[in-house]
Structure formats: structure tokens, C-alpha cells
Design an enzyme around this catalytic site. Structure first.
Site, PDB file in Angstrom:
ATOM      1  N   GLN A 241       0.853  -1.195   0.000  1.00 50.87           N
ATOM      2  CA  GLN A 241       0.000   0.000   0.000  1.00 50.87           C
ATOM      3  C   GLN A 241       0.890   1.247   0.000  1.00 50.87           C
ATOM      4  O   GLN A 241       0.398   2.356  -0.126  1.00 50.87           O
ATOM      5  CB  GLN A 241      -0.893   0.026   1.242  1.00 50.87           C
ATOM      6  CG  GLN A 241      -1.843  -1.134   1.350  1.00 50.87           C
ATOM      7  CD  GLN A 241      -2.580  -1.125   2.677  1.00 50.87           C
ATOM      8  OE1 GLN A 241      -3.655  -0.522   2.814  1.00 50.87           O
ATOM      9  NE2 GLN A 241      -1.983  -1.754   3.676  1.00 50.87           N
TER      10      GLN A 241
ATOM     11  N   HIS B 276      -1.361   1.403  -4.338  1.00 48.11           N
ATOM     12  CA  HIS B 276      -1.754   2.802  -4.151  1.00 48.11           C
ATOM     13  C   HIS B 276      -0.872   3.740  -4.945  1.00 48.11           C
ATOM     14  O   HIS B 276      -0.854   4.946  -4.671  1.00 48.11           O
ATOM     15  CB  HIS B 276      -1.671   3.172  -2.659  1.00 48.11           C
ATOM     16  CG  HIS B 276      -2.740   2.508  -1.860  1.00 48.11           C
ATOM     17  ND1 HIS B 276      -2.725   2.485  -0.486  1.00 48.11           N
ATOM     18  CD2 HIS B 276      -3.831   1.813  -2.228  1.00 48.11           C
ATOM     19  CE1 HIS B 276      -3.777   1.821  -0.057  1.00 48.11           C
ATOM     20  NE2 HIS B 276      -4.456   1.393  -1.100  1.00 48.11           N
TER      21      HIS B 276
ATOM     22  N   GLU C 268       1.460  -3.871  16.688  1.00 46.62           N
ATOM     23  CA  GLU C 268       0.401  -4.203  17.664  1.00 46.62           C
ATOM     24  C   GLU C 268      -0.786  -4.753  16.893  1.00 46.62           C
ATOM     25  O   GLU C 268      -0.815  -4.664  15.657  1.00 46.62           O
ATOM     26  CB  GLU C 268      -0.007  -2.942  18.430  1.00 46.62           C
ATOM     27  CG  GLU C 268      -0.689  -1.918  17.544  1.00 46.62           C
ATOM     28  CD  GLU C 268      -0.221  -0.488  17.796  1.00 46.62           C
ATOM     29  OE1 GLU C 268       0.524  -0.238  18.751  1.00 46.62           O
ATOM     30  OE2 GLU C 268      -0.600   0.359  16.994  1.00 46.62           O
TER      31      GLU C 268
HETATM   32  P1  NAD Z   1     -11.517   3.847   2.167  1.00 47.55           P
HETATM   33  O1  NAD Z   1     -12.984   3.729   2.348  1.00 47.55           O
HETATM   34  O2  NAD Z   1     -10.725   2.671   1.757  1.00 47.55           O
HETATM   35  O3  NAD Z   1     -10.879   4.454   3.408  1.00 47.55           O
HETATM   36  C1  NAD Z   1     -11.519   5.506   3.998  1.00 47.55           C
HETATM   37  C2  NAD Z   1     -10.581   5.669   5.056  1.00 47.55           C
HETATM   38  O4  NAD Z   1     -10.296   6.990   5.247  1.00 47.55           O
HETATM   39  C3  NAD Z   1     -11.075   5.168   6.405  1.00 47.55           C
HETATM   40  O5  NAD Z   1     -11.112   3.783   6.476  1.00 47.55           O
HETATM   41  C4  NAD Z   1     -10.022   5.765   7.262  1.00 47.55           C
HETATM   42  O6  NAD Z   1      -8.923   4.928   7.319  1.00 47.55           O
HETATM   43  C5  NAD Z   1      -9.662   6.999   6.450  1.00 47.55           C
HETATM   44  N1  NAD Z   1     -10.138   8.130   7.177  1.00 47.55           N
HETATM   45  C6  NAD Z   1     -11.388   8.515   7.382  1.00 47.55           C
HETATM   46  N2  NAD Z   1     -11.383   9.614   8.136  1.00 47.55           N
HETATM   47  C7  NAD Z   1     -10.081   9.895   8.367  1.00 47.55           C
HETATM   48  C8  NAD Z   1      -9.401  10.892   9.071  1.00 47.55           C
HETATM   49  N3  NAD Z   1     -10.071  11.854   9.708  1.00 47.55           N
HETATM   50  N4  NAD Z   1      -8.061  10.865   9.118  1.00 47.55           N
HETATM   51  C9  NAD Z   1      -7.394   9.894   8.462  1.00 47.55           C
HETATM   52  N5  NAD Z   1      -7.967   8.905   7.787  1.00 47.55           N
HETATM   53  C10 NAD Z   1      -9.290   8.939   7.748  1.00 47.55           C
HETATM   54  O7  NAD Z   1     -11.206   4.991   1.134  1.00 47.55           O
HETATM   55  P2  NAD Z   1     -11.462   4.826  -0.331  1.00 47.55           P
HETATM   56  O8  NAD Z   1     -12.054   6.087  -0.766  1.00 47.55           O
HETATM   57  O9  NAD Z   1     -12.192   3.543  -0.589  1.00 47.55           O
HETATM   58  O10 NAD Z   1      -9.929   4.669  -0.844  1.00 47.55           O
HETATM   59  C11 NAD Z   1      -9.745   3.974  -2.053  1.00 47.55           C
HETATM   60  C12 NAD Z   1      -8.333   3.544  -2.041  1.00 47.55           C
HETATM   61  O11 NAD Z   1      -7.417   4.669  -2.071  1.00 47.55           O
HETATM   62  C13 NAD Z   1      -7.996   2.768  -0.791  1.00 47.55           C
HETATM   63  O12 NAD Z   1      -7.284   1.614  -1.154  1.00 47.55           O
HETATM   64  C14 NAD Z   1      -7.114   3.718  -0.057  1.00 47.55           C
HETATM   65  O13 NAD Z   1      -6.187   3.055   0.770  1.00 47.55           O
HETATM   66  C15 NAD Z   1      -6.390   4.417  -1.161  1.00 47.55           C
HETATM   67  N6  NAD Z   1      -5.755   5.631  -0.625  1.00 47.55           N
HETATM   68  C16 NAD Z   1      -4.455   5.917  -0.890  1.00 47.55           C
HETATM   69  C17 NAD Z   1      -3.889   7.059  -0.328  1.00 47.55           C
HETATM   70  C18 NAD Z   1      -2.439   7.384  -0.517  1.00 47.55           C
HETATM   71  O14 NAD Z   1      -1.967   8.416  -0.008  1.00 47.55           O
HETATM   72  N7  NAD Z   1      -1.735   6.495  -1.203  1.00 47.55           N
HETATM   73  C19 NAD Z   1      -4.642   7.904   0.462  1.00 47.55           C
HETATM   74  C20 NAD Z   1      -5.938   7.568   0.664  1.00 47.55           C
HETATM   75  C21 NAD Z   1      -6.510   6.434   0.126  1.00 47.55           C
HETATM   76  N1  APR Z   2       6.814  -2.481  12.715  1.00 43.20           N
HETATM   77  C1  APR Z   2       5.630  -3.077  12.399  1.00 43.20           C
HETATM   78  N2  APR Z   2       4.452  -2.427  12.362  1.00 43.20           N
HETATM   79  C2  APR Z   2       4.472  -1.105  12.627  1.00 43.20           C
HETATM   80  C3  APR Z   2       5.663  -0.410  12.961  1.00 43.20           C
HETATM   81  C4  APR Z   2       6.868  -1.172  12.993  1.00 43.20           C
HETATM   82  N3  APR Z   2       8.034  -0.614  13.311  1.00 43.20           N
HETATM   83  N4  APR Z   2       5.323   0.881  13.198  1.00 43.20           N
HETATM   84  C5  APR Z   2       3.998   0.993  13.006  1.00 43.20           C
HETATM   85  N5  APR Z   2       3.487  -0.209  12.685  1.00 43.20           N
HETATM   86  C6  APR Z   2       2.088  -0.544  12.386  1.00 43.20           C
HETATM   87  C7  APR Z   2       1.092   0.215  13.245  1.00 43.20           C
HETATM   88  O1  APR Z   2       0.831  -0.535  14.422  1.00 43.20           O
HETATM   89  C8  APR Z   2      -0.125   0.268  12.319  1.00 43.20           C
HETATM   90  O2  APR Z   2      -0.928  -0.875  12.532  1.00 43.20           O
HETATM   91  O3  APR Z   2       1.848  -0.153  11.059  1.00 43.20           O
HETATM   92  C9  APR Z   2       0.478   0.198  10.911  1.00 43.20           C
HETATM   93  C10 APR Z   2       0.406   1.529  10.175  1.00 43.20           C
HETATM   94  O4  APR Z   2      -0.967   1.784   9.920  1.00 43.20           O
HETATM   95  P1  APR Z   2      -1.371   3.079   9.078  1.00 43.20           P
HETATM   96  O5  APR Z   2      -0.613   4.240   9.588  1.00 43.20           O
HETATM   97  O6  APR Z   2      -2.862   3.105   9.047  1.00 43.20           O
HETATM   98  O7  APR Z   2      -0.807   2.786   7.625  1.00 43.20           O
HETATM   99  P2  APR Z   2      -1.453   1.842   6.526  1.00 43.20           P
HETATM  100  O8  APR Z   2      -2.162   0.693   7.164  1.00 43.20           O
HETATM  101  O9  APR Z   2      -0.392   1.549   5.548  1.00 43.20           O
HETATM  102  O10 APR Z   2      -2.560   2.808   5.815  1.00 43.20           O
HETATM  103  C11 APR Z   2      -3.254   2.235   4.701  1.00 43.20           C
HETATM  104  O11 APR Z   2      -4.273   4.374   4.193  1.00 43.20           O
HETATM  105  O12 APR Z   2      -4.039   6.651   4.025  1.00 43.20           O
HETATM  106  C12 APR Z   2      -4.092   5.476   3.316  1.00 43.20           C
HETATM  107  O13 APR Z   2      -3.206   4.931   1.275  1.00 43.20           O
HETATM  108  C13 APR Z   2      -2.838   5.244   2.579  1.00 43.20           C
HETATM  109  O14 APR Z   2      -1.651   3.245   2.115  1.00 43.20           O
HETATM  110  C14 APR Z   2      -2.256   3.986   3.172  1.00 43.20           C
HETATM  111  C15 APR Z   2      -3.492   3.306   3.672  1.00 43.20           C
END
Ligand code: NAD
Ligand code: APR
EC number: 2.3.1.286
Length: 233
Positions: A90, A108, A203
Site C-alpha cells: 500500500q 496505491h 500491535e
Molecule cells: P476507504 O474507504 O478505503 O478508506 C476511507 C478511510 O479513510 C477510512 O477507512 C479511514 O482509514 C480513512 N479516514 C477517514 N477519516 C479519516 C481521518 N479523519 N483521518 C485519516 N484517515 C481517515 O477509502 P477509499 O475512498 O475507498 O480509498 C480507495 C483507495 O485509495 C484505498 O485503497 C485507499 O487506501 C487508497 N488511498 C491511498 C492514499 C495514498 O496516499 N496512497 C490515500 C488515501 C486512500
Molecule cells: N513495525 C511493524 N508495524 C508497525 C511499525 C513497525 N516498526 N510501526 C507501526 N506499525 C504498524 C502500526 O501498528 C499500524 O498498525 O503499522 C500500521 C500503520 O498503519 P497506518 O498508519 O494506518 O498505515 P497503513 O495501514 O499503511 O494505511 C493504509 O491508508 O491513508 C491510506 O493509502 C494510505 O496506504 C495507506 C493506507
């Protein structure tokens, strides 16, 4: 168990120890900036300069960082494992590639790629980007955006990912909070297909209960030891 087809999903946590910010941890990126301003098409339409600055800053930051032992262990698994390994990330950083992973999908998008909204061309990208930057393919100005999937947009190569999940006998999720779909559902897809599923995370994630097993701790420690065990078995 003698696995033949492994699918690995990584999130921001696999790059955390390299210095890349995660999103939803304490002090994560989304606690500093509203994701709607920089990670949605609406945010880009409203203020493209802010979005370009955000990704330019991330591109510069990531260029200074190095892969960690977790990235290197996953590249070693791909090299030495006798079966197939597909790595789905991701993350938009290039630390998996720089550690040597090749069979890799950036679902992503990537910070090193630019997308032209005029001609649809995707081009490798270094350095800063702005609306004043001409598209390398069609030379028009005002249409270049980061080639990153924002909320509300379809992630890349989903068909290939689901085909791999349905054929997997082992699914490993590393460093992702299980907050965002469709990545958060991959464990259920793999489990339904009969794969053994394991979470390697700092975690318990929000999808912790969907996994057959979990090892919690920093990726740079738990991933190399799990890869060692896989390669020895
Ligand atoms: P989604 O429904 O997959 O995710 C919505 C998410 O927005 C929530 O699950 C939560 O994790 C996040 N969210 C909601 N309120 C938030 C807040 N206040 N602060 C931070 N996060 C918040 O979104 P989607 O529209 O279905 O996304 C489609 C795809 O785009 C997903 O796979 C998503 O991971 C991806 N994406 C990529 C990026 C990036 O920077 N690469 C950023 C956002 C989404
Ligand atoms: N080792 C293992 N896990 C870790 C570490 C570490 N050193 N540090 C943090 N983590 C874990 C946290 O516990 C958390 O569960 O990594 C995870 C990070 O979660 P997010 O910050 O939500 O990142 P991610 O899951 O990649 O977000 C998914 O959301 O905003 C969008 O597109 C964006 O790709 C991103 C997607």
C-alpha cells in the site's frame, strides 16, 4: 507446512523504522494534515499546489532514507523461496525495490511516478512536480499529478491481486492498521481460499481477529525471523 504460493501485503509500518511516517499511529501523517486536503481528488482540485508540495516533500524525504531489515528479508524470501512470492504494498515509497524485491505491486501508486490527467501517460518521476511542469508525453502544462491512489479512487492491479489471493496458501500482512479497504479485506479473501494467514505488526491491527496467527513487534525484528523460519522449513 510446505507452502508454494505466498502473498504478502505491506503497509506504512514496514517502512516506519526507515523513517517514513505512518498514517494513523500517534503523530501519524493524518494527525498533522487532513487527509481530505492531500489524499482525495477533491483536495487536489481545490488546491493542487498544496498537494504537489505535500508529495514533493514526501518524495524528497523518502529519497534520503534506506530500506530496513524487514524490506531486505522480504527481498531475500523472494530470491531464496522455492515457490512463488507476490509482494503487494500500500506504500508509495520505493524501499521494497531498493531492497531488491521485484515481483511487486504498488496498489496505491508510487511517489516516483507522475500521471498526466490530459493524456493519461504515466512517467517515472524524480524531483519536484507542479502544475507548471509540462507532461513528458504530451507536453501540455497544468495536468500533471502524483501517480498515487487517493481516497475514492480505485487501487491498481486489483484483478491480479485477487487472482493471487485466491491461489495463495500463505498470506502475510505486515505493518498495516487494517483501516482502509480493499486492502483490509485481503486476509478474508485469502482465508476463504484456504490460505494460512498471519499478521506481523507492531500491535494488533483492526483486522487482527481475521488472522489464523500473529506475531507482534517491530517489523525489522519479526519479519527477518519469520522469513528465516519459512526458508528453513
Ligand atoms: P476507504 O474507504 O478505503 O478508506 C476511507 C478511510 O479513510 C477510512 O477507512 C479511514 O482509514 C480513512 N479516514 C477517514 N477519516 C479519516 C481521518 N479523519 N483521518 C485519516 N484517515 C481517515 O477509502 P477509499 O475512498 O475507498 O480509498 C480507495 C483507495 O485509495 C484505498 O485503497 C485507499 O487506501 C487508497 N488511498 C491511498 C492514499 C495514498 O496516499 N496512497 C490515500 C488515501 C486512500
Ligand atoms: N513495525 C511493524 N508495524 C508497525 C511499525 C513497525 N516498526 N510501526 C507501526 N506499525 C504498524 C502500526 O501498528 C499500524 O498498525 O503499522 C500500521 C500503520 O498503519 P497506518 O498508519 O494506518 O498505515 P497503513 O495501514 O499503511 O494505511 C493504509 O491508508 O491513508 C491510506 O493509502 C494510505 O496506504 C495507506 C493506507
Amino acid at each position: 507446512m510446505d507452502y508454494r504460493r505466498i502473498v504478502i501485503l505491506t503497509g506504512a509500518g514496514v517502512s516506519a523504522e526507515s523513517g517514513v511516517d505512518t498514517f494513523r499511529d500517534k503523530n501519524g501523517l493524518w494527525s498533522k494534515i487532513d487527509y481530505r486536503d492531500v489524499a482525495t481528488p477533491e483536495g487536489f482540485a481545490a488546491n493542487p499546489a498544496l498537494v504537489h508540495d505535500f508529495y514533493n516533500m514526501r518524495r524528497r524525504r523518502i529519497a534520503e532514507l534506506e530500506p530496513n531489515d524487514a524490506h531486505r528479508a522480504l527481498a531475500r524470501l523472494e530470491r531464496e523461496f522455492s515457490g512463488e512470492v507476490l509482494l503487494v504494498t500500500q506504500n508509495i515509497d520505493d524501499l521494497h525495490e531498493r531492497a531488491g524485491s521485484k515481483n511487486l505491486i504498488h496498489m496505491h501508486g508510487e511517489h516516483r511516478s507522475a500521471l498526466c490527467t490530459h493524456c493519461g501517460d504515466r512517467s517515472p518521476w524524480e524531483g519536484d512536480m507542479s502544475l507548471e511542469t509540462p507532461c513528458p508525453a504530451c507536453a501540455t502544462v497544468g495536468h500533471l499529478r502524483p501517480d498515487v491512489v487517493w481516497f475514492g479512487e480505485m487501487p491498481y492491479q486489483m484483478e491480479r491481486i485477487y487472482d493471487a489471493l485466491r491461489a495463495a496458501d500463505l498470506f502475510i500482512s505486515i505493518g498495516t492498521s487494517g483501516n482502509v479497504y480493499p486492502a483490509a479485506q485481503f486476509v478474508q479473501e485469502a482465508g476463504r481460499a484456504g490460505a494460512h494467514t498471519i499478521e506481523l505488526n507492531l500491535e494488533p491491527s483492526d483486522t487482527f481477529d481475521d488472522f489464523d496467527e500473529a506475531v507482534h513487534g517491530p517489523a525489522s525484528r519479526v519479519v527477518p525471523s519469520y522469513v528465516d523460519m519459512l526458508l528453513k522449513s
